[in-house]
Scaffold this motif. Structure first.
Motif, PDB file in Angstrom:
ATOM      1  N   GLU A   1       2.337  44.368  48.733  1.00  0.00           N
ATOM      2  CA  GLU A   1       2.422  42.969  49.146  1.00  0.00           C
ATOM      3  C   GLU A   1       2.274  42.024  47.959  1.00  0.00           C
ATOM      4  O   GLU A   1       3.042  41.076  47.805  1.00  0.00           O
ATOM      5  CB  GLU A   1       1.342  42.697  50.192  1.00  0.00           C
ATOM      6  CG  GLU A   1       1.406  41.334  50.832  1.00  0.00           C
ATOM      7  CD  GLU A   1       0.423  41.224  51.978  1.00  0.00           C
ATOM      8  OE1 GLU A   1       0.886  41.045  53.113  1.00  0.00           O
ATOM      9  OE2 GLU A   1      -0.805  41.339  51.725  1.00  0.00           O
ATOM     10  N   LYS A   2       1.287  42.257  47.100  1.00  0.00           N
ATOM     11  CA  LYS A   2       1.032  41.364  45.970  1.00  0.00           C
ATOM     12  C   LYS A   2       1.474  41.955  44.633  1.00  0.00           C
ATOM     13  O   LYS A   2       1.942  41.239  43.771  1.00  0.00           O
ATOM     14  CB  LYS A   2      -0.455  41.002  45.918  1.00  0.00           C
ATOM     15  CG  LYS A   2      -0.883  40.186  47.115  1.00  0.00           C
ATOM     16  CD  LYS A   2      -2.312  39.735  47.019  1.00  0.00           C
ATOM     17  CE  LYS A   2      -2.645  38.843  48.180  1.00  0.00           C
ATOM     18  NZ  LYS A   2      -3.481  39.438  49.172  1.00  0.00           N
ATOM     19  N   ALA A   3       1.290  43.243  44.447  1.00  0.00           N
ATOM     20  CA  ALA A   3       1.591  43.880  43.160  1.00  0.00           C
ATOM     21  C   ALA A   3       3.076  44.157  42.971  1.00  0.00           C
ATOM     22  O   ALA A   3       3.491  44.556  41.888  1.00  0.00           O
ATOM     23  CB  ALA A   3       0.789  45.178  43.016  1.00  0.00           C
ATOM     24  N   GLY A   4       3.880  43.973  44.008  1.00  0.00           N
ATOM     25  CA  GLY A   4       5.313  44.203  43.890  1.00  0.00           C
ATOM     26  C   GLY A   4       5.667  45.676  43.960  1.00  0.00           C
ATOM     27  O   GLY A   4       4.948  46.478  44.559  1.00  0.00           O
ATOM     28  N   GLU A   5       6.762  46.037  43.343  1.00  0.00           N
ATOM     29  CA  GLU A   5       7.252  47.415  43.384  1.00  0.00           C
ATOM     30  C   GLU A   5       6.770  48.211  42.189  1.00  0.00           C
ATOM     31  O   GLU A   5       6.723  47.688  41.077  1.00  0.00           O
ATOM     32  CB  GLU A   5       8.777  47.436  43.437  1.00  0.00           C
ATOM     33  CG  GLU A   5       9.322  46.904  44.727  1.00  0.00           C
ATOM     34  CD  GLU A   5      10.825  47.072  44.847  1.00  0.00           C
ATOM     35  OE1 GLU A   5      11.504  47.411  43.843  1.00  0.00           O
ATOM     36  OE2 GLU A   5      11.336  46.866  45.963  1.00  0.00           O
TER      37      GLU A   5
END
Length: 171
Positions: A144-148
């Protein structure tokens, strides 16, 4: 004799270059780099070997949320499988039940969550070509926050357990 030594030296150097943790960051971006800022860190990703046309394969790893805020593992995808699900095993009334975590998995701030047999794990559904022992399977984890994050899962021979980890799931 000299020709034999050169050949053996070349093989030794090739094998040494394949040792876990010895690859440059470009080879295993999520596993070899420190977490971005206060983000997540993924280590110890592995799976068991399964033959071609096996219906499923499982994936295990440890995720650390170094951040000051909760994050969430939302989804996982891999070209090595039809699709990937995030699962947990819970014991209810003495019976272990496996279920998909459809909303993803919460990663509280400062937490460590271990994916292991009998607990949280990834299910690689329809891994058509199978997972060969000694090979690697790439997967993209979406946070959700750290991305892929692209993660490289080492494939161990059937019955192999994760090396060096007896930690409990923390959350």
């Amino acid at each position: 004799m000299r020709k034999g030594l050169s050949w053996m030296t070349g093989i030794t150097l090739l094998l040494a270059g394949c040792a876990p943790g010895d690859h440059p960051a470009e080879s295993h971006p999520a596993q070899d780099r420190p977490p971005r800022g206060d983000g997540v860190e993924i280590t110890g990703a592995w799976s068991r070997a399964v033959p071609a046309q096996a219906p499923v394969a499982a994936g295990y790893m440890t995720i650390r949320n170094h951040g000051q805020a909760e994050d969430r593992l939302l989804a996982v995808r891999s070209d090595a499988a039809g699709h990937v699900e995030i699962h947990e095993v819970r014991t209810e009334d003495g019976i272990a039940r496996m279920r998909e975590l459809e909303g993803g998995l919460a990663l509280p701030a400062g937490s460590t969550v271990e994916f292991r047999p009998g607990g949280y794990h990834l299910m690689f559904m329809a891994p058509g070509e199978g997972f060969a022992a000694g090979g690697h399977v790439a997967a993209t984890l979406e946070f959700e926050k750290a991305g892929e994050r692209v993660v490289d899962f080492e494939v161990h021979a059937g019955g192999a357990a994760q090396h060096g980890s007896d930690e409990q799931v923390h959350h």
